[in-house]
Structure formats: C-alpha cells, structure tokens
Scaffold this active site. Structure first.
Site, PDB file in Angstrom:
ATOM      1  N   LYS A 157      -0.243  -8.046   4.370  1.00  0.00           N
ATOM      2  CA  LYS A 157      -0.485  -8.396   2.894  1.00  0.00           C
ATOM      3  C   LYS A 157       0.567  -9.375   2.577  1.00  0.00           C
ATOM      4  CE  LYS A 157       2.491  -6.334   0.138  1.00  0.00           C
ATOM      5  NZ  LYS A 157       3.295  -5.862   1.211  1.00  0.00           N
ATOM      6  N   LYS A 196       0.338  -3.283  13.770  1.00  0.00           N
ATOM      7  CA  LYS A 196       0.370  -3.031  12.269  1.00  0.00           C
ATOM      8  C   LYS A 196       0.096  -1.476  11.948  1.00  0.00           C
ATOM      9  CE  LYS A 196      -0.286  -3.607   7.874  1.00  0.00           C
ATOM     10  NZ  LYS A 196       0.787  -3.804   7.011  1.00  0.00           N
ATOM     11  N   GLY A 224       0.858  -1.074   0.027  1.00  0.00           N
ATOM     12  CA  GLY A 224       0.024   0.004   0.065  1.00  0.00           C
ATOM     13  C   GLY A 224       0.938   1.027   0.086  1.00  0.00           C
ATOM     14  N   ASN A 225       1.785   1.129   0.673  1.00  0.00           N
ATOM     15  CA  ASN A 225       2.983   2.296   0.784  1.00  0.00           C
ATOM     16  C   ASN A 225       3.336   2.507  -0.669  1.00  0.00           C
ATOM     17  OD1 ASN A 225       3.226   3.562   3.483  1.00  0.00           O
ATOM     18  ND2 ASN A 225       3.648   1.552   3.903  1.00  0.00           N
ATOM     19  N   LYS A 269       8.516  -9.218   4.367  1.00  0.00           N
ATOM     20  CA  LYS A 269       8.756  -9.746   2.961  1.00  0.00           C
ATOM     21  C   LYS A 269       9.426 -11.197   2.992  1.00  0.00           C
ATOM     22  CE  LYS A 269       8.517  -5.154   1.038  1.00  0.00           C
ATOM     23  NZ  LYS A 269       7.985  -4.473   2.313  1.00  0.00           N
TER      24      LYS A 269
HETATM   25  N1   CP Z   1      -2.525  -4.794   4.717  1.00  0.00           N
HETATM   26  C1   CP Z   1      -1.141  -4.409   4.596  1.00  0.00           C
HETATM   27  O1   CP Z   1      -0.019  -5.312   4.891  1.00  0.00           O
HETATM   28  O2   CP Z   1      -0.780  -3.184   3.935  1.00  0.00           O
HETATM   29  P1   CP Z   1       0.498  -2.633   3.632  1.00  0.00           P
HETATM   30  O3   CP Z   1       1.445  -3.316   2.890  1.00  0.00           O
HETATM   31  O4   CP Z   1       0.267  -1.282   3.047  1.00  0.00           O
HETATM   32  O5   CP Z   1       1.054  -2.091   4.956  1.00  0.00           O
END
Ligand code: CP
Length: 319
Positions: free
Chosen positions: A215, A130, A12-13, A277
């Site tokens: 995610k 988170k 998302g970033n 990751k």
């Molecule tokens: N849900 C989630 O992990 O979002 P980001 O990767 O944007 O932090």
C-alpha cells in the site's frame, strides 16, 4: 487558489492493536481514533485521499474461505482484496462522515474500488514476499505450509505469517476519477490494500491476478499521478530513528534523499516495517525531482500529525 493535496496511507496493521483485538468492531474503534487526526488536516485546509493497507484483513478472508471450503467456493485473492476495500473503506467512510459532521463540516466522503495495474511478467509472482493474515509461531506456520501449501516467512521480528506475491504497481487505473471527485470537494478513500491487482492484455482488457500490492508503493504512485503536495505515512512512532531500539538511538527530523539512501545501505530500516515507507516516499520525491514538482514526504504517528505538519516532530524526507 486550490487547496494542497495530501495522500494519507494508513497501514492495515495499524487497525489491529493486538491479536486479542482483531474483530471488526475492534478495528472500527482504531479507525475512529485515526480519523480524528485525519479530520484535523481537512479542517486545516487540506484536500485528502486516504489510502489503507489490508495485510491482516485479506489474510483473514482467505483463512475464512479455507475453513469453509467444504460448504462454499473459495474466494480468489483479487476478490478478497476487493472485499477489504469495501469493508475497510466503509469503516473510514462512516467514521469520517461522523467526525466531519461532529466538527460541523459538510464534506462528502466516498470510497472508490480501485484497480492497480501490474505486469504479468513481474518476478514477484515467483517469490511470494508480502506477509498477510495473522502471526504464528514457526511450528504452526511450517505446519500450514505443509498441509495447506502456504508460503510463509518471519515478519520483521513479530512472528511468522503467510505470504503472497506483491508485484510493483504501475498505474492506478481510476486516478482520473479520484482527481475528479477531489475537484468536486470529496474526501476520497482509494487504493485500499494497494489496489486490486490487474493485468492488461493487448486488447486493453483487464484481468485480476492473485497478489497483494504494497500500500505504501501504491500510495506513492497515486501521489505521483495526482501530483500531490504531500505523501504522509502514519506509523507506530513519531519519527524515523537510526539505531532503533539501541542505547544510541537517534530520532530524525529531516532526511535528504542522499541521507536516506545511506541509511538504507547501512540496513538501518527494517524490511516490512520502516524500509518500505522510506522507499515509497523516496520514489515519490525522485519522481518529483525528475518532473520539476515540489511534493514532499512525511512519516509520523497519527496523533503527531498536527505537530509534524508544523515541523515540531515527524520525519520529513526532502530532495
Ligand atoms: N496491502 C498492504 O500493504 O497492506 P498492509 O499495509 O496492511 O501490509
């Protein structure tokens, strides 16, 4: 012969270049940029599921809801995650449609509202870890903590953010539907924001819960459930490094599971940046080892994807 399947997990970033460019049109420009590299993979013969994060965006929705609370009822967090799946999924769906059409490829693209099963007993519900939403200085974050009952933390040296619970994903509820759409030749956008977190009761009924799932972990689980050939996590750098940012920094082309674990033990990877990751891909590889599968993991930048798939750059994580 069926095509190889890749899960591509976009953060998302990655859609927000800086805090002055976080509008919806700005985010869409970032999506357009990333789908050009994703479309190259489709052109090269990959079946694809695009997953995406929602950390900043889900925080923005909660903040809008908070600011408007005198006029409209607040948005529960599971619904806010659903909102981001729709809005960010729409961005990827539209941009991929346009990019594939531009390349003369007639391939349907579809976004799936995805629920992810978590355990109601997950200890993460007692430890909000988170980071979501915008970045603040510590004083502003502490003020919101006091006035609005936020939990906050410093996020990977980039500033202070609001935090929410992030339980472990256990099952992607819609994985059979995603597999069926892939078999029909669709490009699928799924597991947005890690999926909407739900718990299942003894009668099999699902209920949404207030959390945001990582995610990368959800993408790794989807890769397992779909028996993907590749879990690809695009990020801000072409390769994973040891001693990142130091004079003796060294880029890594390949990491075995044992080497990756050794570097994690040495705290070489930043929590909230490279660590999740690497850990997500290690989870995927470990599952493959246990089940006799050959799926691999790759970390690289979006613009380096093509070269990384030819082993010219990127960091491959292998058994
Ligand atoms: N849900 C989630 O992990 O979002 P980001 O990767 O944007 O932090």
């Amino acid at each position: 012969m069926s095509k190889p399947l890749a899960i591509v997990a976009v953060g998302g970033n990655a859609l927000i270049t800086d805090d002055k460019h976080n509008s919806i049109p700005d985010q869409y420009l970032s999506v357009i940029e990333s789908v050009s590299h994703i479309a190259e993979m489709i052109e090269a013969g990959w079946d694809l599921v695009v997953t995406h994060g929602n950390g900043p965006q889900v925080g923005f929705i909660l903040r809008r809801s908070e600011l408007a609370k005198q006029e409209v009822a607040p948005v529960p967090l599971d619904y806010a995650v659903g909102d981001t799946q729709g809005a960010i999924g729409y961005m990827f769906q539209k941009a991929l449609n346009n990019e594939l059409q531009r390349r003369g490829m007639n391939k349907p693209v579809v976004t799936i509202v995805t629920q992810t099963l978590v355990s109601a007993d997950d200890r993460a519900f007692n430890n909000p870890s988170k980071p979501i939403g915008a970045f603040f200085d510590e004083a502003t974050a502490r003020q919101r903590q006091q006035e609005l009952n936020w939990t906050v933390m410093e996020d990977a040296g980039r500033g202070w953010r609001r935090t929410v619970a992030s339980p472990m994903p256990q099952e992607i509820i819609e994985h059979h539907v995603i597999a069926s759409l892939l078999a029909q030749g669709c490009v699928v956008i799924a597991c947005g924001g890690g999926g909407i977190p739900v718990v299942r009761d003894a009668k099999g009924q699902l209920t949404g819960v207030e959390a945001v799932i990582d995610k990368d972990l959800a993408s790794a689980l989807l890769a397992q459930q779909l028996e993907a050939d590749l879990l690809l996590i695009p990020t801000g750098v072409k390769q994973v490094a040891v001693n990142f940012g130091q004079p003796d920094q060294r880029w890594l082309s390949n990491l075995t599971m044992a080497e990756a674990q050794e570097l994690i033990d040495q705290q070489q990877f930043g929590a909230g940046s490279m660590l999740p990751k690497v850990e997500a891909i290690m989870g995927f590889i470990a599952y493959n080892q246990q089940h006799g599968k050959t799926g691999r993991g790759l970390i690289t930048s979006p613009e380096a994807i093509r070269d990384a798939l030819e082993h010219k750059t990127g960091t491959w994580i292998t058994p």
